[in-house]
Design a protein around this motif. Structure first.
Motif, PDB file in Angstrom:
ATOM      1  N   HIS A 116       0.807  -1.223   0.000  1.00 34.81           N
ATOM      2  CA  HIS A 116       0.000   0.000   0.000  1.00 34.81           C
ATOM      3  C   HIS A 116       0.839   1.272   0.000  1.00 34.81           C
ATOM      4  O   HIS A 116       0.651   2.140  -0.837  1.00 34.81           O
ATOM      5  CB  HIS A 116      -0.945  -0.036   1.209  1.00 34.81           C
TER       6      HIS A 116
ATOM      7  N   ARG B  15      -2.940   4.274  -4.849  1.00 34.26           N
ATOM      8  CA  ARG B  15      -2.612   3.950  -3.456  1.00 34.26           C
ATOM      9  C   ARG B  15      -3.726   3.186  -2.746  1.00 34.26           C
ATOM     10  O   ARG B  15      -3.489   2.167  -2.142  1.00 34.26           O
ATOM     11  CB  ARG B  15      -2.267   5.238  -2.708  1.00 34.26           C
ATOM     12  N   ASP B  16      -4.958   3.672  -2.797  1.00 38.57           N
ATOM     13  CA  ASP B  16      -6.069   3.051  -2.065  1.00 38.57           C
ATOM     14  C   ASP B  16      -7.039   2.297  -2.968  1.00 38.57           C
ATOM     15  O   ASP B  16      -8.091   1.875  -2.516  1.00 38.57           O
ATOM     16  CB  ASP B  16      -6.843   4.127  -1.290  1.00 38.57           C
TER      17      ASP B  16
ATOM     18  N   TYR C 146     -11.144  -3.359   1.801  1.00 36.65           N
ATOM     19  CA  TYR C 146     -11.324  -3.142   0.378  1.00 36.65           C
ATOM     20  C   TYR C 146     -12.803  -3.247   0.026  1.00 36.65           C
ATOM     21  O   TYR C 146     -13.176  -4.028  -0.853  1.00 36.65           O
ATOM     22  CB  TYR C 146     -10.508  -4.148  -0.435  1.00 36.65           C
TER      23      TYR C 146
END
Length: 174
Positions: free
Chosen positions: A9, A41-42, A99
């Motif tokens: 991450h 990134r996310d 997620y």
């Protein structure tokens, strides 16, 4: 044979783990690359799409190496298309709450791969080690629990040995 690294991450394609393991894979005759996910990134789903798009460019299944979120991304890709092997470091599996927008795969992770090795730290403060144990147990994969934390920096010598064994012996099983 191709090997693709997927970083974690907050990491990068120039991480210590990748810089340490890539020469071992290259010495074993594999072509290596590390995908850059820093712009995602996310975005776990975006990372998986990027990896799958790269895998589609090969004529044969590749070997995937993933750390943390990169481990999750590697597993998710291996659920969509066959891969030659999975070498996972502290994979972020069974963390669907992290997620929620990914909508990627069922909880049982139906990977299309036989050669799987999982390395995790007993002292991992980010991802519980028992998630790795569950993943490995359900697939009868090799599991190595080390006395290290999530970053695994103090265990790279052991991880390098395990990786070399995976490349030498594990891929022959898959």
């Amino acid at each position: 044979m191709h090997l693709i690294f997927s970083h974690g991450h907050l990491s990068s394609p120039d991480s210590h783990k990748i810089r340490t393991l890539a020469p071992l894979a290259e010495a074993a005759g594999l072509t290596t690359e590390a995908i850059d996910y820093r712009d995602l990134r996310d975005d776990a789903a975006g990372r998986v799409q990027r990896l799958c798009a790269r895998l589609n460019g090969f004529s044969e299944p590749a070997v995937l190496v993933g750390s943390s979120m990169g481990g999750y991304v590697s597993v998710a890709a291996a659920c969509r298309m066959p891969v030659r092997g999975l070498f996972l470091l502290a994979p972020a599996v069974y963390l669907n709450d992290r997620y929620p927008d990914a909508g990627l795969i069922e909880e049982n992770y139906p990977v299309r791969c036989q050669a799987i090795s999982v390395v995790h730290g007993w002292r991992d403060e980010v991802i519980p080690w028992h998630n790795a144990r569950r993943f490995a147990e359900e697939r009868r994969a090799s599991l190595h629990l080390l006395d290290t934390d999530h970053r695994m920096a103090d265990a790279m010598a052991t991880i390098s040995e395990l990786f070399s064994l995976f490349l030498k012996n594990g891929l022959n099983r898959g």
